[in-house]
Motif scaffolding. Structure first.
Motif, short mmCIF file in Angstrom:
data_model
loop_
_atom_site.label_atom_id
_atom_site.label_comp_id
_atom_site.label_asym_id
_atom_site.label_seq_id
_atom_site.Cartn_x
_atom_site.Cartn_y
_atom_site.Cartn_z
N ALA A 181 43.21 12.85 41.22
CA ALA A 181 42.94 11.41 41.13
C ALA A 181 43.18 10.71 42.46
N ILE A 182 44.16 11.21 43.22
CA ILE A 182 44.44 10.64 44.53
C ILE A 182 43.42 11.10 45.57
N GLY A 183 42.82 12.25 45.31
CA GLY A 183 41.92 12.84 46.30
C GLY A 183 42.63 13.74 47.28
N VAL A 184 43.72 14.37 46.85
CA VAL A 184 44.49 15.24 47.74
C VAL A 184 43.62 16.42 48.20
N ARG A 185 43.67 16.69 49.49
CA ARG A 185 43.00 17.86 50.05
C ARG A 185 44.04 18.93 50.34
N PHE A 186 43.79 20.14 49.89
CA PHE A 186 44.77 21.21 50.02
C PHE A 186 44.45 22.11 51.21
N VAL A 187 45.52 22.52 51.90
CA VAL A 187 45.40 23.45 53.01
C VAL A 187 46.22 24.71 52.67
N ASP A 188 46.08 25.74 53.50
CA ASP A 188 46.67 27.03 53.15
C ASP A 188 48.18 27.10 53.33
N ASP A 189 48.71 26.43 54.37
CA ASP A 189 50.14 26.58 54.64
C ASP A 189 50.65 25.38 55.42
N LEU A 190 51.96 25.40 55.69
CA LEU A 190 52.59 24.27 56.35
C LEU A 190 52.11 24.10 57.79
N THR A 191 51.82 25.20 58.46
CA THR A 191 51.30 25.11 59.82
C THR A 191 49.96 24.38 59.85
N ALA A 192 49.08 24.72 58.91
CA ALA A 192 47.79 24.04 58.82
C ALA A 192 47.98 22.56 58.52
N LEU A 193 48.97 22.25 57.69
CA LEU A 193 49.25 20.85 57.36
C LEU A 193 49.68 20.09 58.61
N ALA A 194 50.56 20.71 59.41
CA ALA A 194 51.04 20.06 60.63
C ALA A 194 49.90 19.83 61.62
N ARG A 195 48.97 20.78 61.70
CA ARG A 195 47.85 20.63 62.64
C ARG A 195 46.83 19.60 62.16
N THR A 196 46.74 19.42 60.85
CA THR A 196 45.72 18.54 60.27
C THR A 196 46.16 17.08 60.24
N CYS A 197 47.45 16.84 60.05
CA CYS A 197 47.94 15.49 59.73
C CYS A 197 48.68 14.85 60.90
N ASP A 198 48.60 13.52 60.96
CA ASP A 198 49.39 12.79 61.95
C ASP A 198 50.60 12.13 61.33
N VAL A 199 50.79 12.33 60.01
CA VAL A 199 52.01 11.92 59.32
C VAL A 199 52.41 13.05 58.38
N LEU A 200 53.68 13.46 58.41
CA LEU A 200 54.20 14.45 57.48
C LEU A 200 55.38 13.85 56.75
N SER A 201 55.33 13.86 55.41
CA SER A 201 56.42 13.30 54.62
C SER A 201 57.00 14.38 53.72
N PHE A 202 58.33 14.55 53.77
CA PHE A 202 59.00 15.66 53.10
C PHE A 202 59.73 15.18 51.84
N HIS A 203 59.43 15.87 50.72
CA HIS A 203 59.99 15.51 49.42
C HIS A 203 60.36 16.80 48.68
N VAL A 204 61.33 17.52 49.22
CA VAL A 204 61.70 18.83 48.70
C VAL A 204 63.21 18.87 48.44
N PRO A 205 63.67 19.74 47.55
CA PRO A 205 65.11 19.89 47.32
C PRO A 205 65.76 20.70 48.44
N ALA A 206 67.08 20.65 48.49
CA ALA A 206 67.82 21.45 49.47
C ALA A 206 68.04 22.84 48.91
N THR A 207 67.32 23.81 49.44
CA THR A 207 67.46 25.20 49.04
C THR A 207 67.43 26.07 50.30
N ALA A 208 67.70 27.34 50.11
CA ALA A 208 67.62 28.25 51.26
C ALA A 208 66.21 28.26 51.84
#
Length: 326
Positions: A182-209
């Motif tokens: 519904a938002i129109g999210v576009r999916f990429v393969d991995d975090l590196t691709a996300l970093a190369r694609t985006c000019d803003v990165l927002s982190f919403h993850v739990p603290a784990t190993a």
């Protein structure tokens, strides 16, 4: 049951707890003081106060620890499990509040809000300097962690006309996928691709190993010059030294609500090179600190305590080795 609420808690909800339980409220308790407050306590409710191994060891009657929020990294969960103590959280009730802060940090960074305010309060007018905002429309925003908070952030930031991206995962549930579509999210393969694609990165993850230092030198080597990093999740997600280097070398900016070595209580001193950096807009770990969120969390805490009194454990995050009889 005897309950200790060792953090700020709405008065109306304390009244509700006291209708059926022996409830003590000590909102200014520090992590060092907590062990001395736990004699006879069966249920401990905390928000920011750390529950250390020493506190768990000092508790002679403790059966349940409730973190009035989502993350439980401030609680010695292993020590609690060893002693058969349930550790529970309150997931989802503060998601909107955290998402709102992440959006606010993004807008504040883009428009230099804090620097504008600081100059005006100092009596200095510098319209030329403060007129250099890029704007949010058309940006590519990567959301790391499409849980309740990540989705809430994505839905809100999408309203500004950005393209939202996330890392594809095979095990996402149908509701998450529907909301992402519904938002129109576009999916990429991995975090590196996300970093190369985006000019803003927002982190919403739990603290784990697996999430420790997600933002490290390798990831930051792939982000675009001038990119914005937002972290309203946990301080462990960011390698602070690596982020400082990227800000100095590539003009990366950051909106951060969490920092390493935060004071254990509500007030204190913090000596943080990252927090002092001119490319950082920082807040005092206040993501969940809205009246709306705290009332919603408190409602659930009361429900959890009443359920436990009736023999039901809600939102348990650990696996106690020997569960005391309730």
């Amino acid at each position: 049951m005897r309950i200790l609420v060792a953090d700020a808690f709405p008065e109306q909800h304390l009244t509700r707890l006291r209708e059926h339980h022996d409830c003590t409220h000590e909102p200014d308790t520090t992590a060092d003081e907590l062990p001395g407050e736990l004699a006879g306590v069966e249920v401990l409710v905390v928000r920011s106060t750390r529950v250390t191994e020493a506190a768990v060891a000092a508790a002679d009657s403790l059966r349940m620890i409730i973190r009035a929020g989502s993350g439980t990294n401030t609680i010695a969960c292993d020590a609690a499990s060893e002693r058969g103590i349930h550790v529970c959280n309150v997931p989802g009730r503060n998601a909107v509040a955290v998402a709102e802060l992440a959006v606010a940090l993004l807008l504040a960074l883009d428009r230099g809000i804090a620097d504008n305010v600081a100059d005006l309060r100092a009596g200095h007018w510098d319209k030329k300097r403060h007129s250099r905002a890029r704007g949010i429309l058309g940006r590519h925003v990567g959301v790391v962690g499409l849980g309740r908070i990540g989705l809430a952030f994505a839905e809100r930031v999408a309203a500004f006309g950005v393209t939202v991206h996330a890392v594809a995962k095979p095990d996402r549930d149908r509701e998450t996928l529907d909301r992402a579509e519904a938002i129109g999210v576009r999916f990429v393969d991995d975090l590196t691709a996300l970093a190369r694609t985006c000019d803003v990165l927002s982190f919403h993850v739990p603290a784990t190993a697996g999430t420790r230092h997600l933002v490290d030198r390798d990831l930051l080597s792939h982000v675009q010059p001038g990119a914005i990093i937002l972290n309203t999740s946990r301080s462990d997600v960011v390698d602070e030294d690596a982020l400082v280097e990227a800000m100095d070398a590539k003009g990366v900016r950051a909106g951060l609500d969490v920092f390493a070595d935060e004071p254990g209580g509500g007030t204190g001193e913090i000596d943080s090179k990252l927090a002092r950096h001119p490319h950082v807009y920082g807040t005092h770990h206040i993501g969940a600190s809205t009246e709306q969120a705290q009332l919603a969390v408190a409602d659930e805490v009361v429900r959890m305590v009443d359920a436990f009194a009736g023999g039901e454990v809600l939102h348990r995050v650990n696996s106690p080795h020997q569960v005391p009889a309730s």
